[in-house]
Design an enzyme around this catalytic site. Structure first.
Site, PDB file in Angstrom:
ATOM      1  N   LYS A 228       1.456  -0.470  15.080  1.00 49.15           N
ATOM      2  CA  LYS A 228       2.885  -0.529  15.427  1.00 49.15           C
ATOM      3  C   LYS A 228       3.315  -1.782  16.176  1.00 49.15           C
ATOM      4  CE  LYS A 228       4.482   3.090  13.577  1.00 49.15           C
ATOM      5  NZ  LYS A 228       4.294   2.540  12.232  1.00 49.15           N
TER       6      LYS A 228
ATOM      7  N   TYR B  37      -9.206   4.900   7.865  1.00 52.70           N
ATOM      8  CA  TYR B  37      -9.394   5.187   9.287  1.00 52.70           C
ATOM      9  C   TYR B  37     -10.481   6.252   9.360  1.00 52.70           C
ATOM     10  CZ  TYR B  37      -4.870   2.944  10.394  1.00 52.70           C
ATOM     11  OH  TYR B  37      -3.833   2.055  10.543  1.00 52.70           O
TER      12      TYR B  37
ATOM     13  N   PRO C 299      -3.896  -0.478  18.821  1.00 58.14           N
ATOM     14  CA  PRO C 299      -3.650  -0.887  17.431  1.00 58.14           C
ATOM     15  C   PRO C 299      -3.786   0.226  16.393  1.00 58.14           C
ATOM     16  CG  PRO C 299      -5.786  -1.686  18.189  1.00 58.14           C
ATOM     17  CD  PRO C 299      -5.123  -1.078  19.373  1.00 58.14           C
TER      18      PRO C 299
ATOM     19  N   TYR D 106       4.036   6.485  10.284  1.00 59.65           N
ATOM     20  CA  TYR D 106       3.248   5.313   9.870  1.00 59.65           C
ATOM     21  C   TYR D 106       4.114   4.288   9.132  1.00 59.65           C
ATOM     22  CZ  TYR D 106      -0.955   2.712   8.831  1.00 59.65           C
ATOM     23  OH  TYR D 106      -1.910   1.720   8.788  1.00 59.65           O
TER      24      TYR D 106
ATOM     25  N   HIS E  32       0.844  -1.202   0.000  1.00 58.52           N
ATOM     26  CA  HIS E  32       0.000   0.000   0.000  1.00 58.52           C
ATOM     27  C   HIS E  32       0.874   1.245   0.000  1.00 58.52           C
ATOM     28  CE1 HIS E  32      -4.014  -1.786   1.633  1.00 58.52           C
ATOM     29  NE2 HIS E  32      -3.508  -2.474   0.634  1.00 58.52           N
TER      30      HIS E  32
HETATM   31  C1  PHB Z   1      -5.444  -4.763  10.561  1.00 55.30           C
HETATM   32  O1  PHB Z   1      -5.488  -4.954   9.342  1.00 55.30           O
HETATM   33  O2  PHB Z   1      -5.733  -5.659  11.360  1.00 55.30           O
HETATM   34  C2  PHB Z   1      -5.058  -3.438  11.085  1.00 55.30           C
HETATM   35  C3  PHB Z   1      -4.676  -2.448  10.209  1.00 55.30           C
HETATM   36  C4  PHB Z   1      -4.312  -1.208  10.705  1.00 55.30           C
HETATM   37  C5  PHB Z   1      -4.353  -0.961  12.050  1.00 55.30           C
HETATM   38  C6  PHB Z   1      -4.729  -1.958  12.934  1.00 55.30           C
HETATM   39  C7  PHB Z   1      -5.089  -3.199  12.453  1.00 55.30           C
HETATM   40  O3  PHB Z   1      -4.019   0.264  12.516  1.00 55.30           O
END
Ligand code: PHB
Ligand code: APR
Length: 391
Positions: free
Chosen positions: A297, A201, A293, A385, A72
């Site tokens: 990280k 997000y 999460p 990130y 990505h």
């Molecule tokens: C996930 O794909 O499980 C995932 C992706 C991004 C995050 C947390 C979990 O910030």
């Protein structure tokens, strides 16, 4: 039984440590409480920083990740009825790799077993001893009920947040820092094609939501829920309805729905244990720190600890140089605290805290507008990130 490095835990930390040591000719034995099936099925996050994907290649286990993982180059942030893209590649020159943590675990377990190297699954009553002396030991009952002892030069404490290694350090040597958030994540894995090519997000008046994925056929989705919420109060219909509300900001775009094949609620905390070494015990990964999460990280920080620990052990065995071992905690902590800060910041920017008033809400929206609208703001988010550089 004797080995050079005894490793407690076969999560990403323990498996990566064992692999990096193996490539330097250093022996290890892994002791894992759960079964192979259990650790290979346990669903966790799935975002690897650029350098972690490269490290996976360097240790010779990147082939399936390169085939099946999804690269990505950006991510999206949705708030106040709009979606804004953070172009990770343009802002940092780097991308991220979306590859489920349990796939990483499967690749490392398979390689270790193929190489005929030891992992004791389903170990019960695991304990560690004599960590302050020259010959620490791991004791456990093996899956056939026989008592076992492994004598080691060093112990890698890779047994996660609820493991036994951190509590084996005398309490007066531990300095713990912790914050618990007033919300949790309800996560689902759905048999549905991702509705968008990138992660989304979302900050919504109903609470946070996240659209992620595992493959072209599997979507991973999350909803902010109260920390004491009951998964039984969330039938699939209610989950989909709430995901549509929180993720759909414009026009006719909808989240693609499909059969839910896994769901669960995870509490969120930030935690750092500032003592990552006691005698011959070295903590790595979730045994030493936890992040919420939101910044993706967890696994990346684990890999960063292991990179430093494997390097320090290699220096010790190759040239007797113990500077890396002595400086392990001090070298790990700056990166850990930066990732803690980033994860905490993303979390508070994207979730609705029950105690927040209208003023706090307006500040949050201004913060989102700034960090997605200004190039300087977006770059600060992007460089964290994709993973900060080492040293
Ligand atoms: C996930 O794909 O499980 C995932 C992706 C991004 C995050 C947390 C979990 O910030
Ligand atoms: N004895 C042996 N093994 C144990 C014990 C014990 N007493 N307690 C726990 N374990 C095992 C767990 O079953 C697990 O397989 O240790 C392993 C720890 O793995 P993780 O929890 O995955 O921790 P770590 O390897 O540090 O990886 C960090 O995992 O939790 C995620 O998001 C986190 O991505 C991060 C990553």
């Amino acid at each position: 039984m004797k080995t050079q490095v005894g490793i407690v835990g076969a999560g990403p930390s323990g498996l990566l440590l064992a692999r990096m040591l193996q490539l330097q000719g250093i022996e290890s034995v892994i002791v894992e409480a759960r079964s192979r099936d259990y650790i290979e099925a346990r669903i966790r996050a799935g975002v690897m920083e650029h350098w972690v994907a490269e490290l996976t290649d360097e240790v010779g286990l990147g082939a399936r990740m390169r085939r099946e993982g999804l690269v990505h180059e950006g991510l999206e942030i949705s708030f106040a009825g709009q979606r804004r893209r953070i172009d990770l590649k343009a802002l940092t020159g780097k991308s991220i790799m979306v590859y489920g943590q349990q796939e990483f675990v499967k690749d490392f377990v398979a390689a270790r077993l193929e190489d005929g190297l030891p992992i004791h699954f389903e170990a019960a009553d695991v304990s560690i001893h004599d960590i302050e002396g020259d010959s620490p030991k791991i004791r456990f009952t093996d899956k056939d009920g026989a008592p076992r002892e492994i004598q080691c030069d060093f112990i890698g404490g890779c047994d996660g947040f609820h493991g036994i290694c951190r509590p084996s350090i005398p309490a007066d040597r531990l300095a713990n820092f912790e914050t618990v958030y007033p919300y949790a994540w309800l996560g689902i894995l759905a048999q549905a094609a991702p509705s968008s090519d990138e992660l989304i997000y979302s900050n919504h008046d109903n609470g946070f939501a996240l659209h992620s994925m595992r493959s072209p056929e599997l979507t991973r989705l999350y909803l902010q829920v109260p920390p004491d919420d009951d998964i039984n109060l969330w039938p699939d219909d209610r989950i989909w309805e709430e995901l549509q509300t929180r993720l759909t900001q414009d026009g006719d775009w909808r989240v693609t729905e499909g059969p839910v094949i896994q769901k669960g609620i995870t509490p969120m905390r930030s935690f750092v244990c500032e003592t990552m070494r006691h005698g011959r015990l070295f903590l790595a990964g979730d045994s030493a720190h936890i992040v919420p999460p939101t910044g993706a990280k967890g696994m990346n920080l684990a890999a960063a600890d292991v990179k430093l620990l494997a390097g320090a052990l290699t220096d010790f065995y190759k040239s007797g140089d113990s500077a890396g071992l002595d400086g392990y905690t001090a070298r790990c902590l700056p990166r850990i605290w930066k990732a803690e800060r980033f994860s905490w910041w993303m979390t508070q920017m994207l979730h609705l805290a029950p105690q927040n008033d209208d003023f706090a809400r307006r500040i949050q929206l201004a913060e989102l507008d700034y960090f997605t609208g200004s190039e300087a703001g977006a770059r600060a988010l992007a460089e964290n990130y994709v993973g900060l550089p080492f040293d």
